[in-house]
Design a protein around this motif. Sequence first.
Motif, short mmCIF file in Angstrom:
data_model
loop_
_atom_site.label_atom_id
_atom_site.label_comp_id
_atom_site.label_asym_id
_atom_site.label_seq_id
_atom_site.Cartn_x
_atom_site.Cartn_y
_atom_site.Cartn_z
N ALA A 280 0.85 -1.20 0.00
CA ALA A 280 0.00 0.00 0.00
C ALA A 280 0.88 1.25 0.00
O ALA A 280 2.05 1.19 0.39
N SER A 314 -11.76 4.53 2.20
CA SER A 314 -10.30 4.40 2.07
C SER A 314 -9.54 5.43 2.90
O SER A 314 -8.34 5.56 2.73
N TRP A 331 -6.15 5.83 1.11
CA TRP A 331 -5.20 4.71 1.11
C TRP A 331 -5.36 3.94 -0.19
O TRP A 331 -6.46 3.75 -0.71
N ARG A 332 -4.24 3.48 -0.77
CA ARG A 332 -4.29 2.74 -2.03
C ARG A 332 -3.47 1.47 -1.92
O ARG A 332 -2.29 1.52 -1.59
N LYS A 333 -4.11 0.34 -2.18
CA LYS A 333 -3.41 -0.92 -2.14
C LYS A 333 -2.48 -1.05 -3.34
O LYS A 333 -2.80 -0.59 -4.43
#
Length: 364
Positions: A280, A314, A331-333
């Motif tokens: 992430a 997110s 948040w970004r995986k």
Amino acid sequence: MELTVVQEDASGRCTVVWEDPWSGSERRGPFQCDPDRDPILRDFETGFVVSYGPWKGDLYNADLDGTPANTVNDGLFLSGFLVLVGSGIGGGVRYARRAAQRRTARRVRTTGDPWSATGLSVGMAEQPPADTEKSVDLSYAAWTELVRRTCVPSPDPRPRREADVRAVPWWRVRTLRELSQLEGVLLGSILLLLALLLWRSGSGTGAIVIMAGAVGSVTVVGCARHAASHGLADVRRLVRAARAPISVVRPYVLVHDPCDGAPVLVLFPAHARPDTQPDAVLAVRAPGSDRRPQRGLPDPVGTADLRGWLDEESTVVPWIEDRAFWPLHGWRKMRAGVTEDRNFLRHLMGGTEELFACHRANTL
């Protein structure tokens, strides 16, 4: 000053004599007397003298040109008025640019696109060769070696710690107040109140009253619109995430986006081994001032206490060294096996310039 009238015509234009209060010498000059004053006071008048500059001792006269100080004061006032107008126009342009950037960031946050949120455009037409892709080491050991080799400790002391939003109302946290735009609404309201008081009392010139009213109105309308559209909603979402009762401790490596220098947390699974790859990324706001934005950043390698609800939204707030670092977007995986994600991670390491092109959005 007490003035002695030595000559007067029917319209009240006089020649008066007065004693200079600083040199003690006798001064003579024109003055506009009151033609309707009592006959007993025909040879008596009162006035004011200049108390500064090379015109010290000159007689002020509202109707006659008694001193150059009036012309100088008018020139200074006009210059200040023009500077204020120019500053207001510049501030309006800067506010419009930032508002457009925030709207772009909101669209990115809504669509969940991580590339535009960091100022990147992805070139999808040309894919990197497989052997080049495999040759890039994205392991935890490689990231830590990279930041320890490139990180330069800041000599500046850390800024004063913000209030803990878990223990105080959110409006006592400086960053959240800035995001909500409520300070702008308050400042604009004060300017409007000042303009109203000056107008009611008659103590201010028309230009000052109009300028204060115009600036206050624009500030109130712009900031209130921003606060109502998304400012307060963004703050509520951040506060809800920061106060989440359950946290997840994750190792991180702090890097800076090569495009705009924004700090980015590259996050790894808990109990990451040296060969573990990131899963992430989370871009955060630089905690410093506009001149020193990197001041107050945490150690380049450490652990972050992540709070939020990943299954609902997110928004995740990382707590590092018992301080909140507010995210720029969601948040970004990351999946190292996916080409786009892998290219983005390589970009954060300082490579793949041919795949990512930094750009600035057209904000006007």
